[in-house]
Each structure stands twice: as C-alpha cells, then as structure tokens.
Write a protein that holds these residues in place. Structure first.
Motif, PDB file in Angstrom:
ATOM      1  N   THR A 116     -31.583  20.049  16.015  1.00  0.00           N
ATOM      2  CA  THR A 116     -30.240  20.613  16.188  1.00  0.00           C
ATOM      3  C   THR A 116     -29.247  19.602  16.756  1.00  0.00           C
ATOM      4  O   THR A 116     -28.071  19.909  16.913  1.00  0.00           O
ATOM      5  CB  THR A 116     -30.280  21.855  17.112  1.00  0.00           C
ATOM      6  OG1 THR A 116     -30.691  21.433  18.432  1.00  0.00           O
ATOM      7  CG2 THR A 116     -31.251  22.899  16.589  1.00  0.00           C
TER       8      THR A 116
ATOM      9  N   TYR B  50     -26.796  16.906  16.452  1.00  0.00           N
ATOM     10  CA  TYR B  50     -25.988  16.385  15.354  1.00  0.00           C
ATOM     11  C   TYR B  50     -25.238  15.134  15.788  1.00  0.00           C
ATOM     12  O   TYR B  50     -25.241  14.735  16.952  1.00  0.00           O
ATOM     13  CB  TYR B  50     -25.025  17.457  14.830  1.00  0.00           C
ATOM     14  CG  TYR B  50     -24.002  17.938  15.834  1.00  0.00           C
ATOM     15  CD1 TYR B  50     -22.764  17.312  15.939  1.00  0.00           C
ATOM     16  CD2 TYR B  50     -24.265  19.036  16.665  1.00  0.00           C
ATOM     17  CE1 TYR B  50     -21.815  17.747  16.854  1.00  0.00           C
ATOM     18  CE2 TYR B  50     -23.330  19.480  17.574  1.00  0.00           C
ATOM     19  CZ  TYR B  50     -22.107  18.823  17.675  1.00  0.00           C
ATOM     20  OH  TYR B  50     -21.181  19.246  18.579  1.00  0.00           O
TER      21      TYR B  50
ATOM     22  N   LYS C 163     -25.452  19.596   9.881  1.00  0.00           N
ATOM     23  CA  LYS C 163     -26.437  20.246  10.745  1.00  0.00           C
ATOM     24  C   LYS C 163     -27.504  20.855   9.845  1.00  0.00           C
ATOM     25  O   LYS C 163     -27.190  21.417   8.796  1.00  0.00           O
ATOM     26  CB  LYS C 163     -25.789  21.345  11.599  1.00  0.00           C
ATOM     27  CG  LYS C 163     -24.696  20.841  12.545  1.00  0.00           C
ATOM     28  CD  LYS C 163     -24.019  21.991  13.281  1.00  0.00           C
ATOM     29  CE  LYS C 163     -22.876  21.498  14.148  1.00  0.00           C
ATOM     30  NZ  LYS C 163     -22.173  22.611  14.850  1.00  0.00           N
TER      31      LYS C 163
ATOM     32  N   MET D 146     -31.127  14.909   7.603  1.00  0.00           N
ATOM     33  CA  MET D 146     -30.666  14.435   8.901  1.00  0.00           C
ATOM     34  C   MET D 146     -31.569  13.336   9.435  1.00  0.00           C
ATOM     35  O   MET D 146     -31.102  12.360  10.037  1.00  0.00           O
ATOM     36  CB  MET D 146     -30.592  15.597   9.886  1.00  0.00           C
ATOM     37  CG  MET D 146     -29.456  16.556   9.623  1.00  0.00           C
ATOM     38  SD  MET D 146     -27.822  15.818   9.863  1.00  0.00           S
ATOM     39  CE  MET D 146     -27.772  15.693  11.648  1.00  0.00           C
TER      40      MET D 146
END
Length: 276
Positions: free
Chosen positions: A68, A70, A87, A104
């Motif tokens: 989580t 970012y 995200k 990510m």
C-alpha cells in the motif's frame, strides 16, 4: 419450517458468510480513494510501461500492507482513463477477481536505478483467462475487446510519455492442447508485431514471464515455457524471466503475493540489464 429446509438455509448462510469473509479479506488493503494527477511531468521525463496478458499479469495476489506504500513518481490510470497516483491493484477490468499484480514492484525496483527526473506511468491492459489467439483476433473477452482496448490505453500512454517496454505474462489458457502449444511461437510473433506497430516502435522491448512450475497440468505448462524460450531466441528485443521457483496462492494457477513482487523485481532487473 422442516428440519431439511432449516439445514439447507443454514448451509446457504454459512456459504455466503464464508464467501463474504474471503471477499472482504481480498479487498481489505485496497485503496479507499484515488488521487488524480494535478500536474504532469514533462513528456520527455515520463517512462510508460504497458502491462498485458492474462490473470497472472492482471494480478490475483493478496494486497498486503507493504503493497500500500505508493510513490508520486509512479502513476497509472483508472477505468475512465484518467491519470492517478498508482496504487495496487492496478488492473480494474475484473473487479471481483483482481488482486496484487507485479506493476508496483516493477516500478519501485526501477526508481532507485534511474534518473530522479523520471516518472513511471504503468498502463494496465491484462484480462484474466484471455488466450493469445483472442488478442490477435481482437476478441471481446470478459467484456473487454482485447486489442481495441490495448490500442486505446496505449494512446493514453503516448499522450504523456515515451513507451519504454511491454510487460507480458500469458500462456496458461494456451496449454489446453498440443495444437495451441505448438502454434504459440508463431502466434506470439504475429501478436508482438501488431503490438509494436500499435506502440509505434518496431524495436520495442518486450519482457515475458514464464508460467509457474506448480500446475496440475505441469507437463503442458513446461512445454509452453519451451515455446517462450524458443520465441525469445528469435527476437533480440525480447527477454524472458525465470519463475520456476515461485509459489502459487493455493489454487495451482496464480502466483502468490511474494511471487508477484519477485516477478516485478525480475522484470526490472532484466529491463535494466538488457534495454536501458
């Protein structure tokens, strides 16, 4: 109410509760809101990466607290095509299934190794269960017209930056018979030629991921991996990352969260080694 009816209703209630509990667990660390991008960096400073394929690119891992975190130098798009701070989960095409993907992890692995002026834009286009021939034929699958949607999302990327590479993970849906396996190399050649035309770069790097080694149909999965290795030998602008040591999430099909993070890291390492 008879005893039989009562038992049936009780079983339905328990099943619903279990299903709801799993659904709640799947989304518990999903972002509660999205943050639009108010000011885009200069186009020359935006590196765009397209994510395409089926469910192991779309992501089925559990989003966990570490996922989580970012970074405002990593951007993505929402279902409306609007630019947002990236995200997890990045993919939005299958909202009842989507989980952690490799995006990510890939971007976070790149950031320390590239100029601080660079912003990364991740464009998600993967759809779970889609076969390579469906991409070639621009089939509508799970309400997404695969190649048309790809073109649309690529055009968004081209507005804001330079497309640096395509991340591709697909193949599980093509292991159902020997004919599909045997045709895989030629189909990839066809599809990637089309992708590069759309991406306006005939030398665009394409990074592929192997299928895992955990399938109940592992013989066919490894035959398809052989086809992936065969393909990258024919394409000097393609590279294949290793996944045989990674684990599944308990379903013998999808990489777990740790596997997704490692795939992202390996894509980044391969990109930096071969193409940057």
């Amino acid at each position: 109410m008879t005893k039989t009816v009562f038992i049936s209703l009780f079983i339905l209630f328990v099943s619903f509760a279990y299903s709801q509990e799993n659904a709640d667990k799947r989304i518990q660390y999903f972002p509660k809101s999205e943050e639009k991008v108010s000011k885009m960096p200069k186009k020359k400073n935006v590196w765009v990466f397209i994510m395409a394929g089926q469910s192991n690119m779309a992501g089925r891992g559990q989003v966990e607290p570490q996922d989580t975190i970012y970074n405002k130098r990593i951007l993505s798009i929402n279902a409306k095509g609007e630019l947002i701070i990236a995200k997890e989960p990045l993919h939005f095409y299958e909202p009842t299934l989507t989980g952690l993907d490799c995006g990510m992890s890939f971007a976070k692995s790149l950031l320390p190794k590239i100029s601080k002026n660079i912003t990364i834009l991740l464009i998600p286009t993967a759809v779970g269960g889609s076969a390579v021939q469906q991409w070639i034929g621009d089939s509508t699958y799970r309400k997404v017209q695969l190649l048309s949607n790809f073109k649309e999302k690529v055009n968004i990327g081209l507005q804001y930056g330079t497309i640096k590479a395509l991340l591709w993970h697909q193949g599980e849906s093509n292991t159902n018979n020997k004919e599909n396996i045997n045709l895989h190399t030629s189909r990839l050649t066809n599809l990637f030629t089309v992708f590069r035309e759309i991406l306006q770069n005939k030398h665009l790097p394409i990074l592929l991921g192997e299928l895992g080694a955990y399938s109940k149909n592992n013989t066919n999965w490894q035959l398809l991996n052989a086809k992936l290795r065969e393909y990258v030998k024919t394409d000097s602008n393609a590279a294949l990352i290793f996944t045989q040591d990674l684990k599944h999430k308990g379903d013998d099909i999808h990489f777990d969260s740790d596997g997704q993070r490692k795939i992202g890291e390996r894509f980044a390492t391969e990109y930096l080694k071969k193409f940057n």
